[in-house]
Design a protein around this motif. Structure first.
Motif, PDB file in Angstrom:
ATOM      1  N   GLU A  72      70.839  59.149  32.895  1.00  0.00           N
ATOM      2  CA  GLU A  72      70.070  60.100  33.704  1.00  0.00           C
ATOM      3  C   GLU A  72      69.606  61.278  32.855  1.00  0.00           C
ATOM      4  O   GLU A  72      68.473  61.315  32.410  1.00  0.00           O
ATOM      5  CB  GLU A  72      70.903  60.596  34.882  1.00  0.00           C
ATOM      6  CG  GLU A  72      71.004  59.596  36.006  1.00  0.00           C
ATOM      7  CD  GLU A  72      71.685  60.199  37.212  1.00  0.00           C
ATOM      8  OE1 GLU A  72      70.985  60.551  38.184  1.00  0.00           O
ATOM      9  OE2 GLU A  72      72.928  60.326  37.198  1.00  0.00           O
ATOM     10  N   GLY A  73      70.501  62.225  32.614  1.00  0.00           N
ATOM     11  CA  GLY A  73      70.112  63.421  31.879  1.00  0.00           C
ATOM     12  C   GLY A  73      69.786  64.583  32.792  1.00  0.00           C
ATOM     13  O   GLY A  73      68.912  65.391  32.491  1.00  0.00           O
ATOM     14  N   ARG A  74      70.489  64.698  33.921  1.00  0.00           N
ATOM     15  CA  ARG A  74      70.314  65.849  34.802  1.00  0.00           C
ATOM     16  C   ARG A  74      70.831  67.104  34.104  1.00  0.00           C
ATOM     17  O   ARG A  74      71.625  67.031  33.170  1.00  0.00           O
ATOM     18  CB  ARG A  74      71.045  65.603  36.121  1.00  0.00           C
ATOM     19  CG  ARG A  74      70.443  64.443  36.894  1.00  0.00           C
ATOM     20  CD  ARG A  74      71.331  63.967  38.006  1.00  0.00           C
ATOM     21  NE  ARG A  74      71.478  64.957  39.055  1.00  0.00           N
ATOM     22  CZ  ARG A  74      72.170  64.745  40.179  1.00  0.00           C
ATOM     23  NH1 ARG A  74      72.757  63.574  40.374  1.00  0.00           N
ATOM     24  NH2 ARG A  74      72.265  65.676  41.091  1.00  0.00           N
ATOM     25  N   HIS A  75      70.393  68.255  34.575  1.00  0.00           N
ATOM     26  CA  HIS A  75      70.696  69.527  33.918  1.00  0.00           C
ATOM     27  C   HIS A  75      72.201  69.711  33.721  1.00  0.00           C
ATOM     28  O   HIS A  75      72.956  69.747  34.687  1.00  0.00           O
ATOM     29  CB  HIS A  75      70.136  70.680  34.744  1.00  0.00           C
ATOM     30  CG  HIS A  75      70.403  72.032  34.175  1.00  0.00           C
ATOM     31  ND1 HIS A  75      69.929  72.443  32.938  1.00  0.00           N
ATOM     32  CD2 HIS A  75      71.117  73.074  34.655  1.00  0.00           C
ATOM     33  CE1 HIS A  75      70.318  73.668  32.696  1.00  0.00           C
ATOM     34  NE2 HIS A  75      71.048  74.082  33.723  1.00  0.00           N
ATOM     35  N   ARG A  76      72.633  69.792  32.453  1.00  0.00           N
ATOM     36  CA  ARG A  76      74.041  70.011  32.083  1.00  0.00           C
ATOM     37  C   ARG A  76      74.965  69.048  32.836  1.00  0.00           C
ATOM     38  O   ARG A  76      76.047  69.423  33.293  1.00  0.00           O
ATOM     39  CB  ARG A  76      74.425  71.469  32.338  1.00  0.00           C
ATOM     40  CG  ARG A  76      73.640  72.457  31.478  1.00  0.00           C
ATOM     41  CD  ARG A  76      73.918  73.887  31.855  1.00  0.00           C
ATOM     42  NE  ARG A  76      75.283  74.269  31.574  1.00  0.00           N
ATOM     43  CZ  ARG A  76      75.710  74.733  30.403  1.00  0.00           C
ATOM     44  NH1 ARG A  76      74.862  74.844  29.389  1.00  0.00           N
ATOM     45  NH2 ARG A  76      76.960  75.075  30.220  1.00  0.00           N
ATOM     46  N   GLN A  77      74.540  67.805  32.943  1.00  0.00           N
ATOM     47  CA  GLN A  77      75.231  66.832  33.792  1.00  0.00           C
ATOM     48  C   GLN A  77      76.685  66.627  33.388  1.00  0.00           C
ATOM     49  O   GLN A  77      77.583  66.628  34.229  1.00  0.00           O
ATOM     50  CB  GLN A  77      74.490  65.496  33.752  1.00  0.00           C
ATOM     51  CG  GLN A  77      75.130  64.409  34.614  1.00  0.00           C
ATOM     52  CD  GLN A  77      74.306  63.131  34.644  1.00  0.00           C
ATOM     53  OE1 GLN A  77      73.186  63.110  34.152  1.00  0.00           O
ATOM     54  NE2 GLN A  77      74.846  62.081  35.217  1.00  0.00           N
ATOM     55  N   GLY A 107      63.473  65.764  25.615  1.00  0.00           N
ATOM     56  CA  GLY A 107      64.624  66.128  26.420  1.00  0.00           C
ATOM     57  C   GLY A 107      65.286  67.379  25.858  1.00  0.00           C
ATOM     58  O   GLY A 107      64.724  68.073  25.007  1.00  0.00           O
ATOM     59  N   ARG A 108      66.496  67.645  26.327  1.00  0.00           N
ATOM     60  CA  ARG A 108      67.188  68.863  25.911  1.00  0.00           C
ATOM     61  C   ARG A 108      68.648  68.580  25.565  1.00  0.00           C
ATOM     62  O   ARG A 108      69.231  67.600  26.047  1.00  0.00           O
ATOM     63  CB  ARG A 108      67.128  69.936  27.009  1.00  0.00           C
ATOM     64  CG  ARG A 108      65.729  70.496  27.223  1.00  0.00           C
ATOM     65  CD  ARG A 108      65.723  71.606  28.247  1.00  0.00           C
ATOM     66  NE  ARG A 108      64.391  72.171  28.411  1.00  0.00           N
ATOM     67  CZ  ARG A 108      63.905  73.169  27.687  1.00  0.00           C
ATOM     68  NH1 ARG A 108      64.657  73.717  26.748  1.00  0.00           N
ATOM     69  NH2 ARG A 108      62.686  73.627  27.901  1.00  0.00           N
ATOM     70  N   LEU A 109      69.175  69.449  24.741  1.00  0.00           N
ATOM     71  CA  LEU A 109      70.601  69.474  24.416  1.00  0.00           C
ATOM     72  C   LEU A 109      70.966  70.942  24.430  1.00  0.00           C
ATOM     73  O   LEU A 109      70.412  71.730  23.644  1.00  0.00           O
ATOM     74  CB  LEU A 109      70.834  68.848  23.037  1.00  0.00           C
ATOM     75  CG  LEU A 109      72.269  68.493  22.629  1.00  0.00           C
ATOM     76  CD1 LEU A 109      72.893  67.520  23.622  1.00  0.00           C
ATOM     77  CD2 LEU A 109      72.294  67.923  21.228  1.00  0.00           C
ATOM     78  N   ASP A 110      71.855  71.370  25.346  1.00  0.00           N
ATOM     79  CA  ASP A 110      72.063  72.804  25.545  1.00  0.00           C
ATOM     80  C   ASP A 110      72.563  73.485  24.283  1.00  0.00           C
ATOM     81  O   ASP A 110      73.056  72.848  23.351  1.00  0.00           O
ATOM     82  CB  ASP A 110      72.989  73.062  26.740  1.00  0.00           C
ATOM     83  CG  ASP A 110      74.428  72.669  26.474  1.00  0.00           C
ATOM     84  OD1 ASP A 110      75.071  73.285  25.606  1.00  0.00           O
ATOM     85  OD2 ASP A 110      74.930  71.750  27.155  1.00  0.00           O
ATOM     86  N   SER A 141      59.074  58.053  28.223  1.00  0.00           N
ATOM     87  CA  SER A 141      59.916  56.862  28.303  1.00  0.00           C
ATOM     88  C   SER A 141      61.387  57.203  28.108  1.00  0.00           C
ATOM     89  O   SER A 141      62.256  56.622  28.755  1.00  0.00           O
ATOM     90  CB  SER A 141      59.473  55.840  27.254  1.00  0.00           C
ATOM     91  OG  SER A 141      60.283  54.692  27.302  1.00  0.00           O
ATOM     92  N   LEU A 142      61.683  58.150  27.226  1.00  0.00           N
ATOM     93  CA  LEU A 142      63.080  58.467  26.924  1.00  0.00           C
ATOM     94  C   LEU A 142      63.688  59.496  27.866  1.00  0.00           C
ATOM     95  O   LEU A 142      64.910  59.649  27.898  1.00  0.00           O
ATOM     96  CB  LEU A 142      63.206  58.971  25.483  1.00  0.00           C
ATOM     97  CG  LEU A 142      63.071  57.907  24.389  1.00  0.00           C
ATOM     98  CD1 LEU A 142      63.065  58.552  23.016  1.00  0.00           C
ATOM     99  CD2 LEU A 142      64.204  56.894  24.480  1.00  0.00           C
ATOM    100  N   THR A 143      62.866  60.206  28.627  1.00  0.00           N
ATOM    101  CA  THR A 143      63.410  61.250  29.490  1.00  0.00           C
ATOM    102  C   THR A 143      63.355  60.909  30.974  1.00  0.00           C
ATOM    103  O   THR A 143      64.117  61.478  31.760  1.00  0.00           O
ATOM    104  CB  THR A 143      62.665  62.580  29.263  1.00  0.00           C
ATOM    105  OG1 THR A 143      61.255  62.390  29.474  1.00  0.00           O
ATOM    106  CG2 THR A 143      62.895  63.097  27.856  1.00  0.00           C
ATOM    107  N   HIS A 144      62.489  59.983  31.368  1.00  0.00           N
ATOM    108  CA  HIS A 144      62.408  59.652  32.795  1.00  0.00           C
ATOM    109  C   HIS A 144      63.518  58.670  33.167  1.00  0.00           C
ATOM    110  O   HIS A 144      63.674  57.626  32.525  1.00  0.00           O
ATOM    111  CB  HIS A 144      61.054  59.028  33.120  1.00  0.00           C
ATOM    112  CG  HIS A 144      60.720  59.088  34.582  1.00  0.00           C
ATOM    113  ND1 HIS A 144      61.411  58.352  35.529  1.00  0.00           N
ATOM    114  CD2 HIS A 144      59.803  59.817  35.264  1.00  0.00           C
ATOM    115  CE1 HIS A 144      60.919  58.608  36.730  1.00  0.00           C
ATOM    116  NE2 HIS A 144      59.945  59.495  36.601  1.00  0.00           N
ATOM    117  N   PRO A 145      64.323  58.976  34.200  1.00  0.00           N
ATOM    118  CA  PRO A 145      65.478  58.132  34.526  1.00  0.00           C
ATOM    119  C   PRO A 145      65.134  56.703  34.935  1.00  0.00           C
ATOM    120  O   PRO A 145      65.974  55.814  34.828  1.00  0.00           O
ATOM    121  CB  PRO A 145      66.154  58.886  35.683  1.00  0.00           C
ATOM    122  CG  PRO A 145      65.104  59.792  36.236  1.00  0.00           C
ATOM    123  CD  PRO A 145      64.239  60.160  35.074  1.00  0.00           C
TER     124      PRO A 145
END
Length: 261
Positions: A188-193, A105-108, A126-130
């Motif tokens: 979730e983890g959507r872009h810059r949510q 995943g990402r952390l801006d 597993s950790l990135t798919h919602p």
């Protein structure tokens, strides 16, 4: 070995993430039996010759996963074309370049906190798919003092780009006239949510720290430091690879709103 989609095959081999594999294919940097591969193609490394940047697909490295405390100003990528610091720059060179590690995943760049790096494509998925509903927890300083009504709206999920967001856990920890501290848990983890939601609600983010990813807690790990996962964390992550079927009806229900704690 049966044929697999190249994205999954390269991820499982620890070469790169599935998304990065697609980018490499679109750039013409992956060949299968001398032919340029495209997203969706399949191959069997036992019988097909797979090349990345002119080199044969390496044997799969031993699976490893570590926790990094990403500082502000560091980018969650393996390579930055502008030469900006990346998370791999914080690791010993032999580890950064010899294990096929990539961010889970990402952390801006303006945020800091817990970021996993792994060469295990199944853990990454597993950790990135919602659909797996794994939580990520944050402490966030925002401008102003969000009202109970704003926090209630936030907890129910604020639509982004015209698409509904899932319910989130929101708790006000500290507040003042100029800034407030909010604890948030999302699945979730959507872009810059978080940043985009806070902006829409009129309380832009001043600082964002991720405290945990799934079962892995940041704890007192210093910025820029990293550690291997503990045995219990490794066991917990292994269980994520065979999750039960998600109950979407239950998972979409908003958690009970908590006010100031």
């Amino acid at each position: 070995m049966s044929r697999l989609r190249l994205q999954k095959l390269l991820s499982a081999a620890g070469v790169c993430s599935r998304r990065r594999a697609e980018e490499l294919m679109l750039q013409g940097r992956i060949l299968v039996n001398g032919v340029r591969a495209k997203p969706g193609d399949q191959a069997d490394p036992a019988i097909d010759r797979i090349e990345i940047n002119g080199k044969p697909l390496p044997a799969k490295a031993s699976c490893c996963t570590l926790l990094l405390h990403k500082p502000r100003g560091v980018h969650s990528t393996c390579h930055d074309p502008m030469g900006r610091p990346t998370v791999l720059d914080l690791l010993p060179p032999d580890l950064a370049r010899g294990q096929g590690l990539h961010p889970v995943g990402r952390l801006d760049a303006f945020s800091h906190g817990a970021l996993l790096l792994s060469n295990d494509g199944e853990i990454t998925l597993s950790l990135t798919h919602p659909r797996f509903n794994h939580p990520k927890r944050y402490l966030v300083w925002v401008e102003g003092n969000p009202s109970p009504q704003v926090l209630e709206r936030w907890s129910k999920g604020v639509p982004l780009d015209g698409i509904a967001s899932r319910a989130v856990f929101v708790a006000l920890k500290e507040h003042g006239r100029r800034r407030s501290l909010v604890e948030i848990e999302i699945k979730e983890g959507r872009h810059r949510q978080i940043r985009r939601t806070a902006e829409l609600l009129g309380h832009p983010v001043l600082d964002l720290q991720r405290l945990s990813v799934g079962p892995v807690q940041l704890g007192d790990l210093e910025p820029g430091a990293w550690r291997w996962l503990s045995e219990s964390e490794t066991t917990a992550l292994a269980k994520l690879l065979n999750p039960p079927e998600p109950d979407y009806e239950q998972s979409e229900k908003p958690k009970r709103f908590r006010g100031q704690s």
